[in-house]
Scaffold this motif. Structure first.
Motif, PDB file in Angstrom:
ATOM      1  N   THR A 134     -54.824 107.533  -6.681  1.00 34.23           N
ATOM      2  CA  THR A 134     -54.185 108.809  -6.333  1.00 34.23           C
ATOM      3  C   THR A 134     -53.776 108.839  -4.867  1.00 34.23           C
ATOM      4  O   THR A 134     -52.652 109.211  -4.522  1.00 34.23           O
ATOM      5  N   VAL A 135     -54.701 108.458  -3.987  1.00 37.74           N
ATOM      6  CA  VAL A 135     -54.418 108.474  -2.559  1.00 37.74           C
ATOM      7  C   VAL A 135     -53.362 107.434  -2.204  1.00 37.74           C
ATOM      8  O   VAL A 135     -52.476 107.679  -1.383  1.00 37.74           O
ATOM      9  N   HIS A 136     -53.426 106.269  -2.840  1.00 37.90           N
ATOM     10  CA  HIS A 136     -52.433 105.224  -2.560  1.00 37.90           C
ATOM     11  C   HIS A 136     -51.024 105.671  -2.952  1.00 37.90           C
ATOM     12  O   HIS A 136     -50.042 105.285  -2.311  1.00 37.90           O
ATOM     13  N   ARG A 137     -50.940 106.513  -3.990  1.00 40.77           N
ATOM     14  CA  ARG A 137     -49.625 107.010  -4.428  1.00 40.77           C
ATOM     15  C   ARG A 137     -49.123 108.161  -3.550  1.00 40.77           C
ATOM     16  O   ARG A 137     -48.066 108.717  -3.787  1.00 40.77           O
ATOM     17  N   GLY A 138     -49.904 108.531  -2.550  1.00 43.40           N
ATOM     18  CA  GLY A 138     -49.467 109.591  -1.646  1.00 43.40           C
ATOM     19  C   GLY A 138     -50.126 110.930  -1.886  1.00 43.40           C
ATOM     20  O   GLY A 138     -49.792 111.922  -1.234  1.00 43.40           O
ATOM     21  N   GLY A 139     -51.086 110.973  -2.818  1.00 37.12           N
ATOM     22  CA  GLY A 139     -51.765 112.224  -3.099  1.00 37.12           C
ATOM     23  C   GLY A 139     -53.050 112.374  -2.309  1.00 37.12           C
ATOM     24  O   GLY A 139     -53.349 111.588  -1.396  1.00 37.12           O
ATOM     25  N   SER A 140     -53.815 113.395  -2.652  1.00 34.29           N
ATOM     26  CA  SER A 140     -55.115 113.636  -2.031  1.00 34.29           C
ATOM     27  C   SER A 140     -56.123 113.858  -3.152  1.00 34.29           C
ATOM     28  O   SER A 140     -55.812 114.536  -4.136  1.00 34.29           O
ATOM     29  N   TYR A 141     -57.309 113.274  -3.015  1.00 29.72           N
ATOM     30  CA  TYR A 141     -58.292 113.367  -4.094  1.00 29.72           C
ATOM     31  C   TYR A 141     -59.568 114.031  -3.596  1.00 29.72           C
ATOM     32  O   TYR A 141     -60.080 113.688  -2.533  1.00 29.72           O
TER      33      TYR A 141
END
Length: 213
Positions: free
Chosen positions: A119-126
């Motif tokens: 998720t974080v690698h795709r630009g999101g926040s977890y």
């Protein structure tokens, strides 16, 4: 490709986190260390690194203190915090320092760890649900505080009048400064007293001097 680093001081936990990615073709664990100091010493700057799982409670430099040091070396690094504590202070200190995710170890499993990294690698926040709930609760408290705190409800004109009181001006002088009538000044001051829950000019001035307005 996800180039992953792990900093975790509990050997069993460290091994478990590494195992989560053993079968992943698109994740390479570049280095696993038990402290920020060991990670910085053991990870060459030129080696690719774009994601980091970082424990908070570590020997020596703790994870939150280590974030700026790590980002100084790898400015584009996505950092996900690991913690046994749901302490809101640590949550916000980590996020303010530059973390993009926060996982509670109390509810952690391989699927959660992998989901957080992707998720974080795709630009999101977890965030683990319990952590996310605290973030929402904090912002709700701030919103409530802002709307109920009388000092945040003073208008620009009322703040100008407060400054006039601090400058020891008379009502007439405040009116002349602001180009309004004495009656209007008096009306504003009544409202200021009501909003600040005070009964005198001196109390208003003291609040201003203390930075409460």
């Amino acid at each position: 490709m996800i180039h992953l680093g792990i900093i975790e001081d509990e050997p069993i936990m460290l091994a478990s986190v590494e195992e989560c990615f053993e079968a992943s073709r698109d994740v390479e664990v570049e280095l696993a260390a038990t402290s920020v100091e060991d990670f910085l010493a053991g990870m060459p700057k030129e080696k690719p690194l774009n994601t980091l799982l970082l424990d908070i409670m570590l020997p020596g430099m703790n994870g939150i203190v280590g974030i700026p040091r790590l980002l100084e070396r790898w400015p584009d690094l996505d950092i996900i915090m690991l913690t046994n504590s749901d302490d809101s202070d640590n949550i916000f200190r980590a996020l303010q320092a530059g973390a993009f995710g926060y996982i509670s170890k109390k509810r952690m499993n391989p699927n959660i760890i992998r989901d957080a990294v992707y998720t974080v690698h795709r630009g999101g926040s977890y965030m683990s649900p319990s952590i996310a709930r605290q973030v929402v609760a904090y912002h709700n408290q701030q919103r409530i505080k802002k709307t109920t705190d009388p000092t945040t409800q003073l208008t620009t004109r009322q703040l100008d009048i407060v400054q006039g009181l601090v400058d020891n001006l008379s009502y007439r002088e405040i009116g002349e400064r602001l180009d309004i009538s004495i009656e209007t000044v008096r009306d504003h001051i009544k409202n200021i007293y009501r909003k600040l829950r005070v009964n005198s000019k001196m109390e208003v001035v003291q609040k201003k001097i203390k930075g409460e307005i």
